[in-house]
Design a protein around this motif. Structure first.
Motif, PDB file in Angstrom:
ATOM      1  N   HIS A 329       1.122  -1.196   0.182  1.00  0.00           N
ATOM      2  CA  HIS A 329      -0.048  -0.130  -0.206  1.00  0.00           C
ATOM      3  C   HIS A 329       0.603   1.849  -0.120  1.00  0.00           C
ATOM      4  CE1 HIS A 329       0.149  -0.828   3.872  1.00  0.00           C
ATOM      5  NE2 HIS A 329       1.031   0.128   4.378  1.00  0.00           N
ATOM      6  N   PRO A 330       0.728   2.383  -0.899  1.00  0.00           N
ATOM      7  CA  PRO A 330       0.992   3.564  -0.700  1.00  0.00           C
ATOM      8  C   PRO A 330       2.075   4.560   0.797  1.00  0.00           C
ATOM      9  CG  PRO A 330      -0.807   4.228  -1.201  1.00  0.00           C
ATOM     10  CD  PRO A 330      -0.879   2.655  -1.362  1.00  0.00           C
ATOM     11  N   SER A 331       3.381   4.090   0.674  1.00  0.00           N
ATOM     12  CA  SER A 331       4.184   4.334   2.284  1.00  0.00           C
ATOM     13  C   SER A 331       5.156   5.672   1.406  1.00  0.00           C
ATOM     14  CB  SER A 331       4.589   3.486   2.741  1.00  0.00           C
ATOM     15  OG  SER A 331       5.624   3.491   3.557  1.00  0.00           O
ATOM     16  N   ALA A 332       5.730   7.038   2.012  1.00  0.00           N
ATOM     17  CA  ALA A 332       6.412   7.751   1.724  1.00  0.00           C
ATOM     18  C   ALA A 332       7.394   7.590   2.039  1.00  0.00           C
ATOM     19  CB  ALA A 332       6.090   8.614   1.531  1.00  0.00           C
ATOM     20  N   CYS A 333       8.662   6.128   1.844  1.00  0.00           N
ATOM     21  CA  CYS A 333       9.793   6.176   2.813  1.00  0.00           C
ATOM     22  C   CYS A 333      10.363   5.244   1.328  1.00  0.00           C
ATOM     23  CB  CYS A 333       9.242   5.207   3.754  1.00  0.00           C
ATOM     24  SG  CYS A 333      11.137   4.123   4.435  1.00  0.00           S
ATOM     25  N   HIS A 334      11.827   4.890   1.223  1.00  0.00           N
ATOM     26  CA  HIS A 334      12.547   5.045   0.439  1.00  0.00           C
ATOM     27  C   HIS A 334      13.392   3.157   0.410  1.00  0.00           C
ATOM     28  CE1 HIS A 334      13.452   8.092  -1.670  1.00  0.00           C
ATOM     29  NE2 HIS A 334      13.862   8.697  -1.031  1.00  0.00           N
TER      30      HIS A 334
END
Length: 378
Positions: A329-334
């Motif tokens: 699911h969308p996650s703003a992490c490299h």
């Protein structure tokens, strides 16, 4: 609450930005910076669903809520309601949209005018939108709304100071329902209430959602309440959404480090699970929104931070390197990866050893946090 998997989007937020200018000088004011309260928030709200937004104080949740109902004008971005950008509307066009997007405020004590009776407070929207209720029919409609939210219709001539906190919040909900809106933005509607009263108000909101086919944007600090009422949950940090997904994806399969740290701080009622949970202690303070870190805004407190985190802004998207399933699911992490911070209580042996708090390091994952909360379904 059962997660809805389909539904038409009725409200879409795209790259929403709100910057408050910082000025210097008295006679000749000069802008020297800006508080980046909201900085690139995007999400959608589907018909009949509840979208929960969580995050610590100062992350921009309430600012987003105010922009959704046009109490604050965005610096940039779009808020699209049924194909129309309401951020650019004014006059009659904005008035027509506001009829369908209403707000329930956080404080039941200051959001009601003490000089007005309950009947005047709930009936005030009819003065602004007289086409909804003819003047001779307004008293009856107000009494019907009082009955819907569980108050005696005979209280119509009482004043706010004659009610308890939970009753005042019900009055605020009745005012929000007066125009039969499609969307209600609830900005921490139970944070000022006792736990038992919180349960009553949350159950009321769920019942009204079914009766009137409402969609909610529900903002709160209490993660257990958000999980109880929400179909999807967005986690905010320093003006941006860092992770979004269904309640199961966020609570049982978190992939962003901040979400994992947030969940590890939730009190666990089961002593066996509490003794074995993976408690994450973050170091440092939340950076100032007037001077946020470059790249990833969480990198100054993150145990996974590397050089690229300071130069590249992570996008809110499904990471390509994650396998399919609930953690996709969308996650703003490299370096997004699932880390379950509390083991299932059913698998835990009885133990007297206390939980140990450890710094935010990459310890081995345990199991998913249990569903907890003070609420009981009606």
């Amino acid at each position: 609450m059962a997660t809805k998997v389909s539904g038409e989007s009725i409200l879409e937020v795209t790259d929403l930005v709100k910057h408050y200018p910082l000025t210097r000088g008295v006679l000749f004011r000069k802008q020297v910076g800006a508080v980046k309260a909201v900085d690139g928030v995007s999400f959608d709200l589907r018909a009949g669903e509840t979208l929960g937004i969580v995050g610590e104080s100062g992350c921009g949740k309430s600012t987003v809520a105010k922009m959704l109902v046009n109490l604050e004008r965005p610096t940039a971005g779009a808020i699209t309601y049924k194909g129309e950008d309401i951020a650019k509307l004014s006059g009659r066009a904005l008035k027509a949209v506001r009829r369908n997007i209403q707000m329930v405020f956080q404080d039941p004590y200051t959001s009601l005018n003490p000089r007005m009776t309950v009947g005047d407070i709930i009936g005030e929207p009819y003065e602004i939108h007289p086409e909804v209720a003819p003047k001779g029919d307004r008293r009856r409609k107000v009494q019907e709304l009082l009955d819907v939210v569980g108050l005696n219709p005979e209280y119509i001539n009482r004043y706010p100071h004659q009610f308890s906190g939970g009753q005042r919040q019900r009055i605020g909900i009745a005012r929000g329902l007066a125009l039969r809106p499609e969307v209600i933005v609830a900005d921490e509607p139970v944070s000022a209430l006792d736990v038992s009263v919180q349960a009553q108000v949350i159950n009321l909101l769920e019942r009204l959602q079914q009766e009137f086919d409402l969609s909610y944007v529900f903002i709160a600090h209490d993660l257990s309440i958000v999980r109880h009422i929400s179909d999807r949950v967005g986690v905010m940090y320093l003006g941006r959404i860092v992770e979004i997904g269904t309640d199961t994806q966020i609570y049982d399969h978190p992939t962003h480090p901040y979400t994992q740290a947030l969940l590890s701080a939730v009190p666990v009622p089961d002593p066996r699970a509490r003794a074995h949970r993976d408690r994450i202690i973050l170091s440092g303070d939340v950076p100032s929104p007037a001077n946020p870190p470059s790249g990833c805004r969480f990198r100054t407190r993150c145990w996974k931070a590397e050089a690229r985190c300071a130069t590249e802004v992570p996008l809110l998207e499904i990471p390509s390197f994650l396998p399919g399933g609930p953690n996709a699911h969308p996650s703003a992490c490299h370096f997004a990866a699932e880390r379950q911070v509390v083991p299932p209580s059913a698998d835990m042996p009885v133990t007297d050893s206390p939980a140990t708090d450890s710094p935010a390091t990459g310890t081995p994952p345990a199991g998913p946090p249990p569903r907890s909360g003070p609420l009981t379904k009606e």
